[in-house]
Structures are given as structure tokens and as C-alpha cells.
Scaffold this active site. Structure first.
Site, mmCIF file in Angstrom:
data_model
loop_
_atom_site.group_PDB
_atom_site.id
_atom_site.type_symbol
_atom_site.label_atom_id
_atom_site.label_comp_id
_atom_site.label_asym_id
_atom_site.label_seq_id
_atom_site.Cartn_x
_atom_site.Cartn_y
_atom_site.Cartn_z
ATOM 1 N N GLY A 81 -6.795 -16.323 44.174
ATOM 2 C CA GLY A 81 -6.254 -16.755 42.892
ATOM 3 C C GLY A 81 -4.854 -16.210 42.689
ATOM 4 O O GLY A 81 -4.423 -15.278 43.373
ATOM 5 N N CYS A 82 -4.143 -16.796 41.744
ATOM 6 C CA CYS A 82 -2.752 -16.390 41.519
ATOM 7 C C CYS A 82 -2.674 -14.953 41.012
ATOM 8 O O CYS A 82 -1.951 -14.129 41.579
ATOM 9 C CB CYS A 82 -2.063 -17.352 40.568
ATOM 10 S SG CYS A 82 -2.969 -17.674 39.032
ATOM 11 N N TYR A 83 -3.421 -14.640 39.958
ATOM 12 C CA TYR A 83 -3.385 -13.266 39.444
ATOM 13 C C TYR A 83 -3.851 -12.261 40.492
ATOM 14 O O TYR A 83 -3.181 -11.236 40.715
ATOM 15 C CB TYR A 83 -4.250 -13.146 38.186
ATOM 16 C CG TYR A 83 -3.661 -13.732 36.941
ATOM 17 C CD1 TYR A 83 -2.463 -13.264 36.405
ATOM 18 C CD2 TYR A 83 -4.320 -14.738 36.247
ATOM 19 C CE1 TYR A 83 -1.942 -13.789 35.224
ATOM 20 C CE2 TYR A 83 -3.805 -15.282 35.070
ATOM 21 C CZ TYR A 83 -2.619 -14.795 34.562
ATOM 22 O OH TYR A 83 -2.105 -15.319 33.395
#
Lengths: 344, 344, 344, 344
Positions: free
Chosen positions: C147-149
Site C-alpha cells: 500500500g502507499c502509506y
């Protein structure tokens, strides 16, 4: 090829670095600065850490002449003095400033408020609106890279003027630019809190790109044309959209206008004729070398709305400069420039 | 005074609430909604917690007629049906939609694609460009509040047309608006990631404000005028800046142009004639009821650049509506509107 | 290599197109869509006119299996059903959704509110945080792209946790993202006028990336770690900056913290250790595959501030996915990704 | 009342002018400047044309003392020298700089790097966090108006600390501010093209608001507290959102946390306890004197997320200053401040 940039610390310079770094035919890149020689480039511009760390070099004629191609991204008044002694000394020269764009020296001095380049060097220089002057660029020792506004305006207007579809005698050009066009030097007019959420007009009837646009239009119109041209500042970083207005010649149809643009640019991949108005906007070309053009005839008034859209830092500066370099050096014009717009 | 708003959930409605809340002569405010009656307003718009918590009410003619003044901030096609039975029933009516702006019913139906309001009610309605029609507004039972673009355009152009300083026959109006003009309903065209950092043109030659501007200009020009008018979307929330271009009449000077504007608005505090181009920008009027106007003659071409700047939600909607309310109700026109622009 | 994208119309898909278009080893690119098969891609996304005009294709297992590599950029819950039958059928699979990131199926079902992928396929999948798991990625038939985070958080925290320089028991992670992370579907929460000039917090303590971060940190901490993690929406399009806070272990110095990061990433060009706080910001990585990390010990409190910065659509999605593809396919990990950040 | 502003040309000064202009009890407003005396104010700030045209005056003690109330919106280090001789000379003094906020002179000198105000004057000054110190403000000759960050942080945290619901020993405060907090002076760090689309962290562990927050928290915690506090720059003009993290004391519930905030602020209209996370954002307070606070317990970790939101220029500066003026002068605290947030 060995490339160099004089005045790399401006935004035009940063974009030259961005594209030259991924250019398959450029093997080395040297940065020259009169005031910051010796400083690490990435210490100044952190986004280039690990990419362009080497220190800038002092401007040295012999070193510069030994390169294959040299770009100057300097303020007005610098290359008119620096380039004359470098022409035909080896390196191909590409000037991103306005110093070699106007063949009329008096016009330069009037609009720029500085001394013009020598007449003989001016005559050797070629105005590098690539899609229109590739043949001349090919043999040029010195290319005058067009201004950002003129690029968006001329690419959208020249086909219609050349083919006499619009009347150049009352031409209104209303142009809008993102803030990066103002460069990297802080000022009240580019201070975030006063620029954000503010749309403004500037340099009313006084922009130095007026004579540049008039020079090119007059050539294709076959007569001296005086335009109305104004510029606005948009609270965004990149992008120019120029909206032009002209009466069409009697009997001209929407289909003819579109066909004229499409035929002109059929073999030029970087100019795209867009027919869906919802697809005309600065984010459609962001980060890329495309110029999108659009035309719409208003049947009620017989006037056409003509739009040109570019990324001011790419097609309006560094991208077109590299396109010119490619042509000068016998490469395909899109070498190293074939990037997809970011859109978002 | 007891005030009501029909269609308060739009951005025009929010601004009416903002100003009516601090209006010294308005003692109560009721919000009406056809679809959201019963819902707490601040549950929908959290910024109004503690300020406007009461639920919205259903639209009821008797209740509405019992108020002193009623604003409608509804989509086109609503008030043309709702207002006829309310005219002269008690409450002063102020319509922020386009339903009563065009006296020519055929033009309305052509540009709006909906059925026009009844002829007799149209004739009773008054076009509320306050600075130009205060006398008529004073006695009006129904005020058609001007559109946002027409407000910026007409306040800047009408003086010069009325006094025959510019030629209305080739009038190019290039207008730019912040995104709030598109209202509160999400769409791809107002989706943040695709709107941010994007300057675009829309509704080329098709904006429904064209006949509204032509109606007013033609009246003062003494002849039917067809304008060229285009609209652009600026990546910011509030503000309209309209740039107009026209040939000045022979012999007209810059001083005459400025004097004409200054004399016209000498007694109208909400229209400010700005002579410093650096002070023309949407943030100079943000959040306020001011319209700033500017004119510059280009001696080279004999054409004038004329600029009008407003906050589209205030002078272009809610603010001018309250200004009209003040005039209708015999108050000073600036009552409750005397706020300072935010600038930043 | 022949590549395909399932779900190309999202922003992750657009970025995959942007990079695959200029990837030297990718010779063809096919786009698959369940709902929009047959539609021209550039008719939907005008910025791709002349670049990606071909219509999207229906999702067909045989066609997909015949490709060399397939990316899925689909909502949660799609690939858990689509991919199991494709694993080991030929095409390397790279999933940009969360469906294969959590080895704990119960955790997936709790945080995502959907059925988890089959256990046996989950076990075959590899978590593609490239710098940390390249060996496993090399042999993987199915890569779960992070995921991005988590990408921004883990790249900055894992070295310090692995080397026991910080105490993972009270870890506070305060993350901020641009709006593109919310995808391309319009909603009130991404409506320009309400998103612009608004900084907000969302999904407090409920973000589905929490278990993903905890899974990775727990592995390196050698114990189950519960983090505090919150997310905020920044009025900009691209970029994530995650600020983490932790007590350092007794005696740990600033020099040790920096050295740990530098040694960890000495051979990983896409993670840059930045020591000048003025060079930490989302625009330093914009448009690129870099992750910039920074650490600063506060001697007063014995707590460290640890920062990770990425372009959420590149290193946080499409860029890292292509980096994984490169590793899976035996290419240099930076092939086709070696682009310079835009900065402005 | 006759009011004056020293240092009116900063953004705090502009907001004082905005609110004092519409304050019903303020009959005159004089602006003082050491460097720009004699210049028309609206020539510098065009948005005030027709509103605040009068020239600024030189700083003259007798003139200043003759006013009813004087605000200083000056850089650190000015009022520590200017105000001592003015205290108790007539005019109520309100200082928007940090010069009188810290009772510990050594702390001031360490964090501000300047000489502290005289001890005896410091002792007379009152820290004007209005909701918490109204009784002291009422009798104060000199009010130290709180900093912008401390206002957002303290209003959200103090109730929970005072009532011992959270553990102050590991308090992490992650704060974010719009760019207007950096003032009106152009710099590279606030240059539009490099600030737009950039989220960054600055002054890591070094912000001068740290001791101010610690001073107030320590007082209510009954012990010296050392906080972790970091600040970030958000690409927007106005607004602060501070997210704080703390372990709750054993057994404390979400209901208790909310009730504590609600009871604390039941009689304070400018602090709103928001329970819908979707209604927490800087645009909900934009342009207004509200502070919105929010708390959410994470049952998984036993930690609470506590949020405070303000307009940094209003509740964080000019608005709170006028709120203090109102209290000092025996007016209702909301006089002249009762404006509705702009939201859009």
C-alpha cells in the site's frame, strides 16, 4: 554526445536536466554558472540528490566550445554577449532566452530595454519553432528557442493564418500561465499566500512576447500585423493556455478550420489536434512536450475561438530546446522526449 | 425582518446564510428545501455547527408568503414555476437563478433548454444589477439577481458603452472563474485531482450568460449587439476575472476611459476603479461584495483592455442579492455587507 | 515482453501506462476492463490521445495468461477471486490492491470487510516491498504490491526497528496524503471546492493499512506490535509524507540513526537518506520512484522523528509495481523507472 | 474606542484591520510603522482601497498611550523593548508576538535567540488564551496573545490534562499549518512554485512554540512536561490542524473524553466540540474565530487522538487578540467576531 547548460539553476535549466538525464544519446552533462561555480547542484536542489550531485563549473569558453551541444537558460541580455564568440566554434548553441528571437534589433531594444545582439549573429540564428522551421534548424549553429507564450499561440494560429482562414487584422490573444513562468526568484508577486487563490492580469499590453508573436504572424500573413495580447497568472505551477479570437474569412466552416490544423500537423506527433472541448486543459500536457490545439467557430458571430495548450517548461522551453537539439544533431525529433503527460 | 432561503444547500445559499447571519436588520432566517426538509442544516454543513442547526423546512407557500423577504437559490427552471403565485403576496422575492433575467422568452428557452417564465411575471421582474437599476429595484416585488459572469462584465463595460467610448461591434470577452461557480455537486469536471493544477476552457460559445450580457449591452448601445464570450475554469475556489477587448472610438484617450469609470461609480462604494494593474486580482475582493474595474488603452492598436473582478459567490450571487434586498426594503445598500476582503 | 493491466482506468492504472509506455523491455500493452471493454482509452483520458488510443478489452483468462506480466489495479475484493486461477499459468502477476498483502485472513476480513483470498494462494504470494524482499520477489508468481502509506512508513522505520535503535512499543505514525490516493471517482470528500484549502483527518484509527504496517513491523521487531496510525488529506494531488515518533533505545545517538539508514540503503538507489531537513518534502520525489527518508533525534526527550516521503502513485503504487516486475523478470530493478523528480 | 496597530503590514495586522473595521465599538483605527510611516496603506495593500487609505503614522509614545487599545503585530524582540514604558500609561496593550508569553526568561532567550522582556513587566502580563484565562485578562494592562500552534494544541488538550484523562508523559503533537503562518515576506520556502503541491516538515524539534505549550501544559499537569512537537507546511494559505496522541489513563472511555471537552466549553461559543470526523477540517473554521476540537479513543491501543483546528490568522492571532480586547474592555467576548466561517 556531451551536453552543457549555462544557467542551469533556473526552472528551464531544471527541466533540461530532467530530460537530458534520460536522453539516450547524451552521455555527459556539465552545468555552468557564473555566480555559483563550485557549489554542488543537489545541495541547492535536493530533488536531484543522487542524480546531479557534481558541482557547477565556471563559464569557460574553451570548455564550452569543446562540447557537442550547449543550452543557455539565462536572463535576457546574457547570450547576446556570450554567444557571438562561440558561434561556429564547435558546439551547437541553443538559446532559451529572448536574445536571438527578434530579427529587428530596434524592436528588441524597445521591448526588452537592453542592447540587442549583433546583426550578423542574429542573421545566422534560426527561430526554433520546430514544427515550422525544422529545415533551417537542421543546419543552424545557433537556435533561438521560442518563448513559452509564442509557442502556444503560434502553433495554434499559424496554420489558420497561412491558409488564410482567419482575418489577422483584429486578433485578440488572451493568454494564461502558471506561476513557474515567473522563474525561481522569490518576490511579492509569487509569494505563496498572495498568489494562491488569486487570478490576476499582468503586463497589460506590454509583454515582451508581443513582437515575437507579431514577427512570426506577419511573415505568414504577408503583412505587418499588430496583435492584442494579454497575459494572466493562474494559481498553478505549470501550463499555458492561450485563447485567441479572430473573424474567419467569409464562407469558412468549422470543418475547414479543423481540417487545416489536422493536415498541418499530421506528421508532427507533438502537436495534437483535439476536437473534444472537455479534453482541452493544461493537465492534459503536463510534464510532456505536447502542444494541444483546438478551434471552434461561433456561427452566430463568424468568429473563431482558437486554443493552444502547452507545459510552459517543456514544449515552452526545455522540451522544445531538446527537440531542436535532436534536429540539429540529426536525431529523430522525439528522442528522449517521448514521455506521457502526467495528467494528475 | 424575517428572511427565508429556498435551496439553501447550494453555495449561493451558504453565502446568503453567512451574510444574513450578521445582517443587523434580519431577525430570523428560515431555510426551505423540497428534498431535505427535516434535516439539520449543520449536520450537512459542519462549519455551521452552533450557528445554523435548525432543520430545513418543507416549501410551503403560506409560510413563505408570510416572510418579509425570500431568496431562491435554485437550479434553472424552478422559480419560473414557484414564484408566479408568490409575487405580490407579501414577501419580497429575489431570484438567484436565471429564470427571470431574460425578457426574451425565446432566448431563455434556446440557451437554457427549459420552458420560460410567464410573460406577465417576467415584465414585473427587475434585473437587479444594483448600481445600474436601483430605482427599479426599490419598487420591485421580484428581483432577478444577475449572473456571476454578467455582473463582472457589465459593471466594467456598461459605462464605456453608455458613453460611447468603445465600439460594441467587435467585443471579445474572455472570462475566468473559480470552481465554486460549478456548484456543490461532485462530478469528474470538479474532482480535485483532475481540477487542481488544470486551467481549462468550457462551454465554448455556448454559455447561457451570453444572452444576459447581450441584453444589457444592447440596451445601452442602442442596438443589438452580438458578443464573443468564453469561459475558463481556474484551479481556485472563488473569484471571477473577466477581460474584455474593444476598439475605442476615434480620439478616445486613456484618461477619458478612466474618468468615465470613476465618474460612473463615484457614489457606488462597491465598485472600485483600480488604476494600479498590480492591484487587480481576485484575491483583492475575496469574500467581499466589491467589484474592482480596470481599463487600459493600448496606443499601438487603439484597443482597450477592460477588466472586471468579483467574488462570484458574493457580488456575483449572495452579496448582490442582499444588496438588492437592502434597496427593496429601504435600507442603505451596504447594510450587512460592509466586510473587508480577505486578500489572503 | 507483453504486459497487461486489469483495471487501468484508475489512477494507479494511468501511472502504470505512463511508465510501461517508456519501458524499454515492454513491447506491447493491453488494457482490460470488465465494464468498459470496447471503449477507446484516450476517449476517456484525453491526455493519452495518440499514445494509448486502442480500446480496452474484456477480461479473458486465456488472453491474460498468455501475457508475460499482468498488473491488477482493481478495488479490494476483485483479485482475491480473479487471481487464484491465474497463478502459475504463465503470466507473472502483480496485484496493486490489498487482497494479498495480509497473511492473516481474519485481519483482512476485519479491516477490509470482505472475504479474504484463499489461504494457499496467499502463501504463494510475496509482499513486494522491493528493497526488503527482492529475493522472494524474484521467484514469485504473484506479488502483493504494498500500500502507499505502508511503503512510506516501512521504508523509513524498518531499518531502525530491525537494528533495535527505536522502541516499537509506543509508535505513533502521523501520515499525510495528497488527494489522488482517494482515486478517480468523484465524491463530496474530493469535490474541488470543499477539498481545496482544506486540511483534514480521516478514518481515525480505522485505516486498512494499519494491519499491513503492523504485520511488517512485528516481523522485524520479533513481537506483535500495535501502532497508532492516522491519516490526513492534504490539498494537493500527489505525495505522501509520513511522520513517525518513537523513543530511541538508551544511548542511541543521532549519528547511529542516520548511519543505520545509510547503510541499509547504500545499494538501493530508490531510497535516499536525506540529512538536510529543508530538502524533505513531497515535491522532491514528485513523479518519480524515489522514497526519501529522514531521521532526527530530539535530545531533550529521547524521541526520534522519522520521516518517509514518496509519490503515492509511483513508489506507492505503479512505480514499485514495475520495480517488482523488473525483479521478477530478471531485469535491473530501475529499468524504465529512472526518471528525475519533477520538483516543480 | 480608539484603536491602534503597531506593525500593521503583516498578515496578523491585515486581519486585525479586517475585524476592527467591522467592530461596533471601535470608532477609529490608527496604523503605526517604524519604516513605512507616511505611506498610504491601501497603496501597499490594494484590497483595502476605499477602506483603509490613510497613511501610516510614525511610532510615537504619547500618541499610542492616548488610545484606548493598542495591538502590536511585530517580529520577536520589538515589544519587549517598546511596551515596558507603555504599560499602565492608558492604552490597553495586546501583544501578538512571543515576547511576553514565556514567564521563564531563560527559556525565551534559548528558543528565540533574543533578549527577554524585563521580569517585572513579564509578571504583569497575562497569557491571553481567552477561554482559560478570561478573569486575568479582564484586569490586564498587557495581554500576551498566544501563538497560533499553542492555541490549537492547548484548547484541545488542556481539558483532558486538567481532568487527568490522558497521560502527559508521552505526548506527541503533530501540527500542520497553512503558509500564511510564515508571514508576508517572500523567501524560497514560500515561493509559489516550490510551495504549491509540496507538503513538508520544518524546524524539527526546534519550534519556538514548544516552550509555550509546555509552560501551559505543565501548569495543568502539575509537573514539568516535555512534549514532542513538530510542524509541517501545508500547501494552502490559512488554517492549522494539530493532531495530538496520548495514552489515556486506565479505564477512561470515549464518552468521558467527549464529555470532558463538551463540559469545558459549554459556555464558550468559539470552541466547538465536533463529534463527526467528517466535519473536522480547516475549511470549517476558515475566516472565523472558531476552534473546533475532536477526540477519538483507539480501544486497540488505549491511545487517544486529539485534534484542534483553527484559522491561524483569526483564532490563532487577530481574532483571539480582539477577543482579549473585548474582555479587557468589558464587552461581550464575541463582539465584532461573530462571523460565519467561509467553508468554501
Amino acid at each position: 554526445m556531451k551536453a552543457g547548460i549555462i544557467g542551469a539553476t533556473g526552472y528551464g535549466g531544471l527541466e533540461l536536466i530532467r530530460f537530458l538525464h534520460q536522453h539516450p544519446e547524451v552521455s555527459s552533462l556539465q552545468l555552468f554558472s557564473s555566480s555559483e561555480a563550485g557549489e554542488s547542484f543537489s545541495a541547492k536542489y535536493g530533488h536531484l540528490q543522487g542524480i546531479q550531485d557534481a558541482p557547477m563549473e565556471a563559464i569557460d569558453e574553451a570548455t564550452i566550445a569543446s562540447l557537442d551541444v550547449v543550452f543557455a537558460s539565462t536572463p535576457a541580455g546574457v547570450t547576446s554577449k556570450l554567444f557571438p564568440s562561440l558561434v561556429d566554434k564547435g558546439a551547437k548553441l541553443i538559446d532559451l532566452s529572448g536574445d536571438f528571437r527578434l530579427q529587428n534589433r530596434a524592436a528588441y531594444e524597445q521591448w526588452y530595454g537592453k542592447g540587442a545582439a549583433p546583426q550578423d549573429v542574429l542573421q545566422k540564428s534560426v527561430y526554433g519553432l520546430t514544427e515550422w522551421h525544422a529545415d533551417a534548424v537542421k543546419d543552424a549553429a545557433l537556435v533561438a528557442n521560442p518563448g513559452c507564450y509564442p509557442t502556444a499561440v503560434l502553433l495554434s494560429l499559424l496554420p489558420l493564418i497561412k491558409h488564410k482562414l482567419i482575418d489577422p487584422s483584429f486578433l485578440v490573444i488572451d493568454a494564461k500561465s502558471g506561476v513557474s513562468g515567473a522563474g525561481n526568484k522569490p518576490s511579492q508577486g509569487t509569494h505563496y499566500s498572495e498568489t494562491n487563490e488569486n487570478f490576476s492580469i499582468y503586463k497589460v499590453n506590454k509583454h515582451q512576447h508581443i513582437p515575437e508573436i507579431e514577427q512570426a504572424i506577419s511573415m505568414f500573413a504577408g503583412a505587418d500585423v499588430a496583435i492584442t495580447f494579454n497575459t494572466h497568472l493562474v494559481p498553478m505551477t505549470r501550463g499555458i493556455l492561450a485563447t485567441s479570437y479572430a473573424q474567419v474569412q467569409p464562407g469558412v466552416t468549422q470543418a475547414q478550420l479543423v481540417a487545416c490544423l489536422q493536415e498541418t500537423y499530421a506528421q508532427h506527433k507533438f502537436v495534437r489536434v483535439v476536437t473534444d472541448v472537455n479534453a482541452i486543459g493544461t493537465n492534459r500536457v503536463k510534464g510532456s512536450n505536447y502542444c494541444d490545439v483546438f478551434v471552434q467557430l461561433d456561427e452566430r458571430t463568424g468568429r473563431a475561438t482558437i486554443v493552444g495548450v502547452i507545459d510552459n517548461l517543456v514544449k515552452g522551453a526545455a522540451g522544445q530546446a531538446i527537440q531542436n537539439m535532436n534536429v540539429q544533431c540529426g536525431l529523430d525529433e522525439s528522442t528522449g522526449l517521448d514521455v506521457v503527460p502526467l495528467f494528475i
